[in-house]
Design a protein around this motif. Structure first.
Motif, PDB file in Angstrom:
ATOM      1  N   GLU A 120     -25.923  13.696   5.651  1.00  0.00           N
ATOM      2  CA  GLU A 120     -24.571  14.198   5.584  1.00  0.00           C
ATOM      3  C   GLU A 120     -24.193  14.911   4.492  1.00  0.00           C
ATOM      4  O   GLU A 120     -23.328  15.923   4.588  1.00  0.00           O
ATOM      5  CB  GLU A 120     -23.655  12.852   5.688  1.00  0.00           C
ATOM      6  CG  GLU A 120     -23.576  11.960   4.482  1.00  0.00           C
ATOM      7  CD  GLU A 120     -24.802  10.713   4.309  1.00  0.00           C
ATOM      8  OE1 GLU A 120     -24.430   9.949   3.689  1.00  0.00           O
ATOM      9  OE2 GLU A 120     -25.557  10.887   5.140  1.00  0.00           O
ATOM     10  N   ARG A 121     -24.685  14.528   3.254  1.00  0.00           N
ATOM     11  CA  ARG A 121     -24.422  15.485   2.321  1.00  0.00           C
ATOM     12  C   ARG A 121     -25.135  16.963   2.271  1.00  0.00           C
ATOM     13  O   ARG A 121     -24.327  17.910   2.064  1.00  0.00           O
ATOM     14  CB  ARG A 121     -24.908  15.020   0.930  1.00  0.00           C
ATOM     15  CG  ARG A 121     -24.693  13.640   0.668  1.00  0.00           C
ATOM     16  CD  ARG A 121     -25.115  12.952  -0.742  1.00  0.00           C
ATOM     17  NE  ARG A 121     -24.708  11.553  -0.812  1.00  0.00           N
ATOM     18  CZ  ARG A 121     -25.035  10.765  -1.655  1.00  0.00           C
ATOM     19  NH1 ARG A 121     -25.723  10.999  -2.696  1.00  0.00           N
ATOM     20  NH2 ARG A 121     -24.555   9.616  -1.823  1.00  0.00           N
ATOM     21  N   GLN A 122     -26.238  17.080   2.820  1.00  0.00           N
ATOM     22  CA  GLN A 122     -26.816  18.331   3.521  1.00  0.00           C
ATOM     23  C   GLN A 122     -25.881  19.057   4.300  1.00  0.00           C
ATOM     24  O   GLN A 122     -25.687  20.438   4.053  1.00  0.00           O
ATOM     25  CB  GLN A 122     -28.192  18.040   3.780  1.00  0.00           C
ATOM     26  CG  GLN A 122     -29.156  17.468   2.634  1.00  0.00           C
ATOM     27  CD  GLN A 122     -30.517  17.070   3.483  1.00  0.00           C
ATOM     28  OE1 GLN A 122     -31.018  17.593   4.586  1.00  0.00           O
ATOM     29  NE2 GLN A 122     -31.299  16.320   2.787  1.00  0.00           N
ATOM     30  N   ARG A 123     -25.352  18.498   5.113  1.00  0.00           N
ATOM     31  CA  ARG A 123     -24.664  19.268   6.233  1.00  0.00           C
ATOM     32  C   ARG A 123     -23.274  19.612   5.599  1.00  0.00           C
ATOM     33  O   ARG A 123     -22.899  20.630   5.866  1.00  0.00           O
ATOM     34  CB  ARG A 123     -24.480  18.280   7.451  1.00  0.00           C
ATOM     35  CG  ARG A 123     -23.983  19.162   8.492  1.00  0.00           C
ATOM     36  CD  ARG A 123     -23.673  18.429   9.785  1.00  0.00           C
ATOM     37  NE  ARG A 123     -23.282  19.134  10.823  1.00  0.00           N
ATOM     38  CZ  ARG A 123     -22.717  19.078  12.070  1.00  0.00           C
ATOM     39  NH1 ARG A 123     -22.619  17.580  12.318  1.00  0.00           N
ATOM     40  NH2 ARG A 123     -22.130  19.944  12.998  1.00  0.00           N
ATOM     41  N   ALA A 124     -22.625  18.658   4.671  1.00  0.00           N
ATOM     42  CA  ALA A 124     -21.578  19.022   4.093  1.00  0.00           C
ATOM     43  C   ALA A 124     -21.641  20.505   3.280  1.00  0.00           C
ATOM     44  O   ALA A 124     -20.892  21.306   3.253  1.00  0.00           O
ATOM     45  CB  ALA A 124     -20.969  17.805   3.319  1.00  0.00           C
ATOM     46  N   LEU A 125     -22.871  20.321   2.519  1.00  0.00           N
ATOM     47  CA  LEU A 125     -22.838  21.518   1.676  1.00  0.00           C
ATOM     48  C   LEU A 125     -23.406  22.877   2.830  1.00  0.00           C
ATOM     49  O   LEU A 125     -22.809  23.909   2.337  1.00  0.00           O
ATOM     50  CB  LEU A 125     -24.394  21.442   1.004  1.00  0.00           C
ATOM     51  CG  LEU A 125     -24.909  22.708  -0.092  1.00  0.00           C
ATOM     52  CD1 LEU A 125     -23.673  22.713  -1.056  1.00  0.00           C
ATOM     53  CD2 LEU A 125     -26.116  22.288  -0.653  1.00  0.00           C
ATOM     54  N   GLY A 170      -6.243  13.047   7.941  1.00  0.00           N
ATOM     55  CA  GLY A 170      -6.130  11.574   8.393  1.00  0.00           C
ATOM     56  C   GLY A 170      -7.457  10.826   8.655  1.00  0.00           C
ATOM     57  O   GLY A 170      -7.575   9.540   8.947  1.00  0.00           O
ATOM     58  N   LYS A 171      -8.695  11.360   8.250  1.00  0.00           N
ATOM     59  CA  LYS A 171      -9.932  10.526   8.410  1.00  0.00           C
ATOM     60  C   LYS A 171     -10.348  10.296   7.072  1.00  0.00           C
ATOM     61  O   LYS A 171     -10.296  10.808   6.013  1.00  0.00           O
ATOM     62  CB  LYS A 171     -10.742  11.431   9.058  1.00  0.00           C
ATOM     63  CG  LYS A 171     -10.467  12.200  10.399  1.00  0.00           C
ATOM     64  CD  LYS A 171     -10.316  11.074  11.400  1.00  0.00           C
ATOM     65  CE  LYS A 171     -10.003  11.558  12.843  1.00  0.00           C
ATOM     66  NZ  LYS A 171      -8.703  12.482  12.882  1.00  0.00           N
ATOM     67  N   SER A 172     -10.988   8.876   7.073  1.00  0.00           N
ATOM     68  CA  SER A 172     -11.650   8.258   5.745  1.00  0.00           C
ATOM     69  C   SER A 172     -12.816   9.229   5.624  1.00  0.00           C
ATOM     70  O   SER A 172     -13.572   9.540   6.722  1.00  0.00           O
ATOM     71  CB  SER A 172     -11.670   6.966   5.948  1.00  0.00           C
ATOM     72  OG  SER A 172     -12.530   6.423   6.934  1.00  0.00           O
ATOM     73  N   TYR A 173     -13.520   8.927   4.591  1.00  0.00           N
ATOM     74  CA  TYR A 173     -14.833   9.566   4.247  1.00  0.00           C
ATOM     75  C   TYR A 173     -15.782   8.525   5.301  1.00  0.00           C
ATOM     76  O   TYR A 173     -17.025   9.306   5.844  1.00  0.00           O
ATOM     77  CB  TYR A 173     -15.373   9.161   2.780  1.00  0.00           C
ATOM     78  CG  TYR A 173     -16.584   9.605   2.606  1.00  0.00           C
ATOM     79  CD1 TYR A 173     -16.849  10.945   2.596  1.00  0.00           C
ATOM     80  CD2 TYR A 173     -17.837   9.034   2.539  1.00  0.00           C
ATOM     81  CE1 TYR A 173     -18.269  11.664   2.312  1.00  0.00           C
ATOM     82  CE2 TYR A 173     -19.156   9.370   2.051  1.00  0.00           C
ATOM     83  CZ  TYR A 173     -19.180  10.693   2.144  1.00  0.00           C
ATOM     84  OH  TYR A 173     -20.463  11.295   2.124  1.00  0.00           O
ATOM     85  N   LEU A 174     -15.700   7.518   5.761  1.00  0.00           N
ATOM     86  CA  LEU A 174     -16.477   6.807   6.411  1.00  0.00           C
ATOM     87  C   LEU A 174     -16.636   7.465   7.709  1.00  0.00           C
ATOM     88  O   LEU A 174     -17.651   7.742   8.368  1.00  0.00           O
ATOM     89  CB  LEU A 174     -16.398   5.218   6.594  1.00  0.00           C
ATOM     90  CG  LEU A 174     -16.613   4.169   5.461  1.00  0.00           C
ATOM     91  CD1 LEU A 174     -15.866   2.865   5.726  1.00  0.00           C
ATOM     92  CD2 LEU A 174     -17.936   4.366   5.240  1.00  0.00           C
ATOM     93  N   THR A 175     -15.522   7.732   8.119  1.00  0.00           N
ATOM     94  CA  THR A 175     -15.422   8.420   9.635  1.00  0.00           C
ATOM     95  C   THR A 175     -16.091   9.791   9.483  1.00  0.00           C
ATOM     96  O   THR A 175     -16.587  10.097  10.491  1.00  0.00           O
ATOM     97  CB  THR A 175     -13.675   8.611   9.822  1.00  0.00           C
ATOM     98  OG1 THR A 175     -13.355   7.231  10.001  1.00  0.00           O
ATOM     99  CG2 THR A 175     -13.831   9.360  11.414  1.00  0.00           C
ATOM    100  N   LEU A 176     -15.774  10.541   8.482  1.00  0.00           N
ATOM    101  CA  LEU A 176     -16.369  12.016   8.322  1.00  0.00           C
ATOM    102  C   LEU A 176     -18.043  11.840   8.187  1.00  0.00           C
ATOM    103  O   LEU A 176     -18.423  12.664   8.820  1.00  0.00           O
ATOM    104  CB  LEU A 176     -15.648  12.574   6.929  1.00  0.00           C
ATOM    105  CG  LEU A 176     -14.375  12.889   7.228  1.00  0.00           C
ATOM    106  CD1 LEU A 176     -13.715  13.558   6.011  1.00  0.00           C
ATOM    107  CD2 LEU A 176     -14.139  13.857   8.539  1.00  0.00           C
ATOM    108  N   THR A 177     -18.388  10.897   7.536  1.00  0.00           N
ATOM    109  CA  THR A 177     -19.827  10.631   7.542  1.00  0.00           C
ATOM    110  C   THR A 177     -20.582  10.477   8.707  1.00  0.00           C
ATOM    111  O   THR A 177     -21.607  11.149   9.307  1.00  0.00           O
ATOM    112  CB  THR A 177     -20.257   9.357   6.673  1.00  0.00           C
ATOM    113  OG1 THR A 177     -19.835   9.514   5.338  1.00  0.00           O
ATOM    114  CG2 THR A 177     -21.676   8.958   6.369  1.00  0.00           C
ATOM    115  N   ARG A 178     -19.790   9.737   9.720  1.00  0.00           N
ATOM    116  CA  ARG A 178     -20.152   9.443  11.076  1.00  0.00           C
ATOM    117  C   ARG A 178     -20.277  10.914  11.776  1.00  0.00           C
ATOM    118  O   ARG A 178     -21.420  11.084  12.490  1.00  0.00           O
ATOM    119  CB  ARG A 178     -19.553   8.538  11.993  1.00  0.00           C
ATOM    120  CG  ARG A 178     -19.504   7.031  11.222  1.00  0.00           C
ATOM    121  CD  ARG A 178     -18.564   5.932  12.229  1.00  0.00           C
ATOM    122  NE  ARG A 178     -18.407   4.698  11.430  1.00  0.00           N
ATOM    123  CZ  ARG A 178     -17.658   4.182  11.038  1.00  0.00           C
ATOM    124  NH1 ARG A 178     -16.282   5.044  10.953  1.00  0.00           N
ATOM    125  NH2 ARG A 178     -17.472   2.968  10.516  1.00  0.00           N
ATOM    126  N   ALA A 179     -19.255  11.475  11.447  1.00  0.00           N
ATOM    127  CA  ALA A 179     -19.122  12.823  12.358  1.00  0.00           C
ATOM    128  C   ALA A 179     -20.481  13.908  11.665  1.00  0.00           C
ATOM    129  O   ALA A 179     -21.030  14.578  12.514  1.00  0.00           O
ATOM    130  CB  ALA A 179     -17.781  13.639  11.931  1.00  0.00           C
TER     131      ALA A 179
END
Length: 278
Positions: free
Chosen positions: A64-69, A258-267
């Protein structure tokens, strides 16, 4: 008067005190369950990775960190290629190449004034509107502005107001969405341990790319036909980059409002249940 930090309380194990602090910091009746879940998740992960320092290696340890980058790098590259630094920052120099000095300064003032008003509006809308909608709407407005500028440049008989209106529309559209949304989204997508590193990489890439984009403006204009016609073609290329940015956001960037980091990690990991909670 000021409650202790909920994060500090959770890290020390004072869960009930953290809940009370959150209730005081939030408006009356607010649901704090999601925030508490996020704080507890971060606390548990800190225990597992207490020796991690948020260095460059940490940025590539998880998918998830790689994809965020990846999302961050693509966003800033497309932002630069859409001509933001040319029109939104150095628009006066571009206008001076087309119009007399007085007219160029007047049109530049109009564009930057509209940009400042749009920036304030965009910041106010960040907490109320879906960020992806703001970004795509901004991109479409920039495309419309580029089309108007190109039309004014191609047609020598067109009134100056055509190009000027396109320039003002571009500046306003850029600062209403593309100028503010990517940096807010990046802050939310990166894990706190690597947020500084990830955002720093994206910012560095942005400013490194700005230099050749600005320095090659005249050469590219000359290579594409020179004069107003060459600048018109280059303007349409900027519009194509803005269209690519909108398509990329729709296809690859999760909505963060309105999304938490947990929700965004799942995404970011592509969990199947993301659309249901989006």
């Amino acid at each position: 008067m000021i409650p202790e930090s909920p994060t500090w309380l959770v890290n020390k194990g004072f869960i009930e005190d953290a809940e009370r602090a959150l209730k005081r910091l939030r408006s009356e009746g607010s649901d704090i369950s999601d925030l508490m879940s996020q704080l507890l998740w971060h606390q548990n992960e800190s225990i597992d990775e207490e020796r991690a320092r948020g260095d460059l290696k940490e940025l590539f340890k998880r998918k998830e960190r790689q994809r965020a980058l990846f999302i961050g790098v693509v966003l800033v590259v497309l932002q630069v290629l859409s001509g933001d630094v040319i029109f939104a920052a150095y628009g006066g120099h571009v206008l001076a190449a087309v119009y007399p000095t007085d007219a160029a300064r007047r049109y530049a003032a109009w564009g930057h004034g509209a940009g400042c008003a749009a920036l304030l509006t965009g910041v106010a809308l960040l907490q109320r509107c879906r960020r992806n909608v703001m970004f795509v709407g901004s991109s479409l407005g920039m495309i419309g502005g580029c089309a108007m500028m190109a039309a004014g440049l191609y047609d020598a008989a067109a009134p100056d107001a055509v190009f000027a209106a396109g320039f003002v529309a571009y500046c306003a559209a850029f600062w209403l969405g593309m100028g503010v949304v990517p940096w807010t989204v990046l802050h939310q997508l990166f894990h706190p341990k690597v947020r500084g590193t990830g955002v720093a990489i994206c910012v560095s890439i942005y400013w490194v790319l700005c230099f050749p984009v600005v320095k090659t403006l005249r050469r590219l204009t000359a290579a594409l036909g020179g004069g107003p016609d060459g600048l018109a073609v280059l303007t349409l290329l900027y519009a194509a980059a803005a269209l690519s940015a909108a398509a990329f956001v729709l296809a690859c960037v999760p909505e963060t409002q309105g999304k938490s980091y947990l929700t965004l990690t799942r995404a970011l990991l592509g969990y199947a249940g993301y659309e249901a909670i989006r």
